[in-house]
Design a protein around this motif. Structure first.
Motif, PDB file in Angstrom:
ATOM      1  N   ASN A 266      29.554   7.902   1.298  1.00  0.00           N
ATOM      2  CA  ASN A 266      28.181   7.953   1.778  1.00  0.00           C
ATOM      3  C   ASN A 266      27.582   6.538   1.790  1.00  0.00           C
ATOM      4  N   PHE A 267      26.311   6.434   2.154  1.00  0.00           N
ATOM      5  CA  PHE A 267      25.614   5.147   2.154  1.00  0.00           C
ATOM      6  C   PHE A 267      24.937   4.937   0.801  1.00  0.00           C
ATOM      7  N   HIS A 268      25.099   3.762   0.237  1.00  0.00           N
ATOM      8  CA  HIS A 268      24.761   3.513  -1.161  1.00  0.00           C
ATOM      9  C   HIS A 268      23.486   2.693  -1.338  1.00  0.00           C
ATOM     10  N   LEU A 269      23.042   2.626  -2.607  1.00  0.00           N
ATOM     11  CA  LEU A 269      21.818   1.914  -2.954  1.00  0.00           C
ATOM     12  C   LEU A 269      21.997   0.400  -2.828  1.00  0.00           C
ATOM     13  N   PRO A 270      20.905  -0.301  -2.502  1.00  0.00           N
ATOM     14  CA  PRO A 270      20.959  -1.763  -2.550  1.00  0.00           C
ATOM     15  C   PRO A 270      21.294  -2.245  -3.963  1.00  0.00           C
ATOM     16  N   ARG A 271      22.029  -3.337  -4.051  1.00  0.00           N
ATOM     17  CA  ARG A 271      22.357  -3.999  -5.318  1.00  0.00           C
ATOM     18  C   ARG A 271      23.153  -3.108  -6.265  1.00  0.00           C
ATOM     19  N   SER A 272      23.759  -2.039  -5.764  1.00  0.00           N
ATOM     20  CA  SER A 272      24.485  -1.104  -6.615  1.00  0.00           C
ATOM     21  C   SER A 272      25.959  -1.495  -6.715  1.00  0.00           C
ATOM     22  N   THR A 273      26.618  -1.017  -7.766  1.00  0.00           N
ATOM     23  CA  THR A 273      28.054  -1.269  -7.910  1.00  0.00           C
ATOM     24  C   THR A 273      28.841  -0.636  -6.775  1.00  0.00           C
ATOM     25  N   LEU A 274      28.305   0.438  -6.178  1.00  0.00           N
ATOM     26  CA  LEU A 274      29.017   1.114  -5.095  1.00  0.00           C
ATOM     27  C   LEU A 274      28.923   0.328  -3.791  1.00  0.00           C
ATOM     28  N   PHE A 275      27.774  -0.314  -3.530  1.00  0.00           N
ATOM     29  CA  PHE A 275      27.703  -1.183  -2.354  1.00  0.00           C
ATOM     30  C   PHE A 275      28.583  -2.411  -2.555  1.00  0.00           C
ATOM     31  N   MET A 276      28.713  -2.864  -3.801  1.00  0.00           N
ATOM     32  CA  MET A 276      29.641  -3.959  -4.083  1.00  0.00           C
ATOM     33  C   MET A 276      31.073  -3.531  -3.786  1.00  0.00           C
ATOM     34  N   LEU A 277      31.407  -2.286  -4.131  1.00  0.00           N
ATOM     35  CA  LEU A 277      32.767  -1.784  -3.897  1.00  0.00           C
ATOM     36  C   LEU A 277      33.087  -1.739  -2.404  1.00  0.00           C
ATOM     37  N   VAL A 278      32.199  -1.166  -1.589  1.00  0.00           N
ATOM     38  CA  VAL A 278      32.498  -1.091  -0.146  1.00  0.00           C
ATOM     39  C   VAL A 278      32.515  -2.485   0.469  1.00  0.00           C
ATOM     40  N   SER A 279      31.733  -3.416  -0.091  1.00  0.00           N
ATOM     41  CA  SER A 279      31.767  -4.796   0.387  1.00  0.00           C
ATOM     42  C   SER A 279      33.088  -5.463   0.031  1.00  0.00           C
ATOM     43  N   ALA A 280      33.658  -5.096  -1.104  1.00  0.00           N
ATOM     44  CA  ALA A 280      34.983  -5.609  -1.473  1.00  0.00           C
ATOM     45  C   ALA A 280      36.039  -5.118  -0.487  1.00  0.00           C
ATOM     46  N   LEU A 281      35.875  -3.900  -0.001  1.00  0.00           N
ATOM     47  CA  LEU A 281      36.857  -3.316   0.911  1.00  0.00           C
ATOM     48  C   LEU A 281      36.746  -3.890   2.320  1.00  0.00           C
ATOM     49  N   MET A 282      35.505  -4.078   2.800  1.00  0.00           N
ATOM     50  CA  MET A 282      35.293  -4.428   4.206  1.00  0.00           C
ATOM     51  C   MET A 282      34.688  -5.809   4.426  1.00  0.00           C
ATOM     52  N   GLY A 283      34.194  -6.455   3.377  1.00  0.00           N
ATOM     53  CA  GLY A 283      33.520  -7.737   3.508  1.00  0.00           C
ATOM     54  C   GLY A 283      32.008  -7.579   3.420  1.00  0.00           C
ATOM     55  N   VAL A 284      31.358  -8.506   2.720  1.00  0.00           N
ATOM     56  CA  VAL A 284      29.914  -8.398   2.500  1.00  0.00           C
ATOM     57  C   VAL A 284      29.150  -8.453   3.819  1.00  0.00           C
TER      58      VAL A 284
END
Length: 341
Positions: free
Chosen positions: A295-313
């Motif tokens: 799903n779409f995650h919260l700003p500044r969350s560990t989960l948005f960090m995770l998807v950024s690790a997968l696809m790029g910030v």
């Protein structure tokens, strides 16, 4: 990395307060090697390949939200991790009113003693009596909806069903693995007809998933541990998927985190049982998975960090900007993204 790199502005009206109906009617933003595409979750069979395997989390959410009293003081507790047969670690509202050895009355004959206050402010709660704690929670507890939903509309009777996935089987989570909320028997049948397999593992999601990142740098953030299990037969079948040229696609960040915790440098998935506190940020090299539905995650969350690790910030920031502009629905009851690096 600086935590503010993972910030973005989200209009409050983009937060979904109820799931899509039917569940697989939710929208799905697809990011792959070609670009970005607006689809629906029910299009998933056409977005994957025969031989791929989806991995679901079969944890079941328990009614882990409790309201009680210590004398005249009101106490709220959200259980987040089992520490023993009758002991749960809990985040407590009104914790300043508690002392070690206090008894909290949660109503319906459910009593617990506070003990072992943690450095993070949480308390261990020891539940009295001989009945299984799960039965006590069924009597006195409520579904632990995420705060960004519960604070807007309260908990409704329908949440008892809406906040469970069709795979929910192993009681112990205090938050749903929400990417799997989009799946229906009809969608699973369509996936099977397209030659797409599925497997399940168990990770009991804790309330720590909703805690904000208060540090300025990711290196200073501490994850809460969660218990998970992958049995040997499941690990063998997932390794066989890879050996045949198929892709392992995690459904949800909880499935992804447990798979990565169980996988060695040689990319072989091993049986796993125990706690994981893995924290995935950009620079991490993924070993277990070839894609993620989330799903779409919260700003500044560990989960948005995770998807950024997968696809790029930068790519994820652009994708989220598109999702906001296109009126996608965010968070636990919101829409989905399929990420195929």
């Amino acid at each position: 990395m600086r935590v503010d790199l993972f910030d973005f502005a989200l209009p409050p009206e983009r937060i979904a307060l109820h799931p899509a109906a039917p569940r697989d009617a939710a929208r799905m933003l697809v990011l792959d090697g070609v670009g970005m595409h607006d689809r629906a979750v029910r299009d998933l069979p056409a977005c994957l390949r025969a031989g791929d395997c989806l991995v679901f989390n079969d944890t079941r959410v328990i009614p882990a939200q409790l309201e009680g009293r210590r004398g005249e003081a009101r106490i709220g507790a959200t259980l987040h991790k089992r520490e023993g047969p009758r002991r749960w670690r809990a985040f407590v509202r009104g914790a300043k009113r508690l002392r070690d050895g206090d008894t909290i009355d949660f109503g319906a004959g459910v009593l617990a003693t506070s003990t072992a206050r943690g450095e993070d402010g949480s308390w261990a709660l020891d539940f009295a009596g001989d009945e299984p704690v799960e039965l006590l929670l069924e009597r006195a507890g409520r579904m632990p909806l995420p705060p960004y939903i519960a604070q807007k509309r309260g908990i409704e009777a329908r949440d008892a069903d809406d906040y469970q996935t069709m795979f929910a089987n192993e009681p112990g989570a205090v938050a749903a693995p929400t990417a799997a909320l989009h799946f229906t028997p009809a969608l699973m049948a369509a996936l099977a007809a397209a030659g797409i397999a599925h497997e399940t593992l168990t990770l009991h999601v804790g309330a720590g998933t909703f805690l904000p990142v208060k540090a300025d740098d990711t290196v200073d953030h501490r994850m809460h541990a969660e218990w998970g299990r992958i049995d040997a037969a499941t690990a063998d079948r997932l390794n066989a998927v890879r050996a045949r040229g198929g892709r392992v696609i995690a459904v949800g960040t909880t499935s992804l985190r447990l798979l990565e915790s169980a996988t060695a440098e040689d990319r072989r998935i091993a049986p796993f049982e125990g706690d994981t506190a893995i924290f995935i940020t950009p620079g991490y090299r993924f070993r277990a998975i070839d894609g993620l539905l989330t799903n779409f995650h919260l700003p500044r969350s560990t989960l948005f960090m995770l998807v950024s690790a997968l696809m790029g910030v930068e790519r994820m920031q652009a994708a989220y900007a598109h999702a906001i502009e296109s009126e996608y629905r965010f968070y636990s009851y919101g829409d989905a993204s399929l990420l195929l690096p």
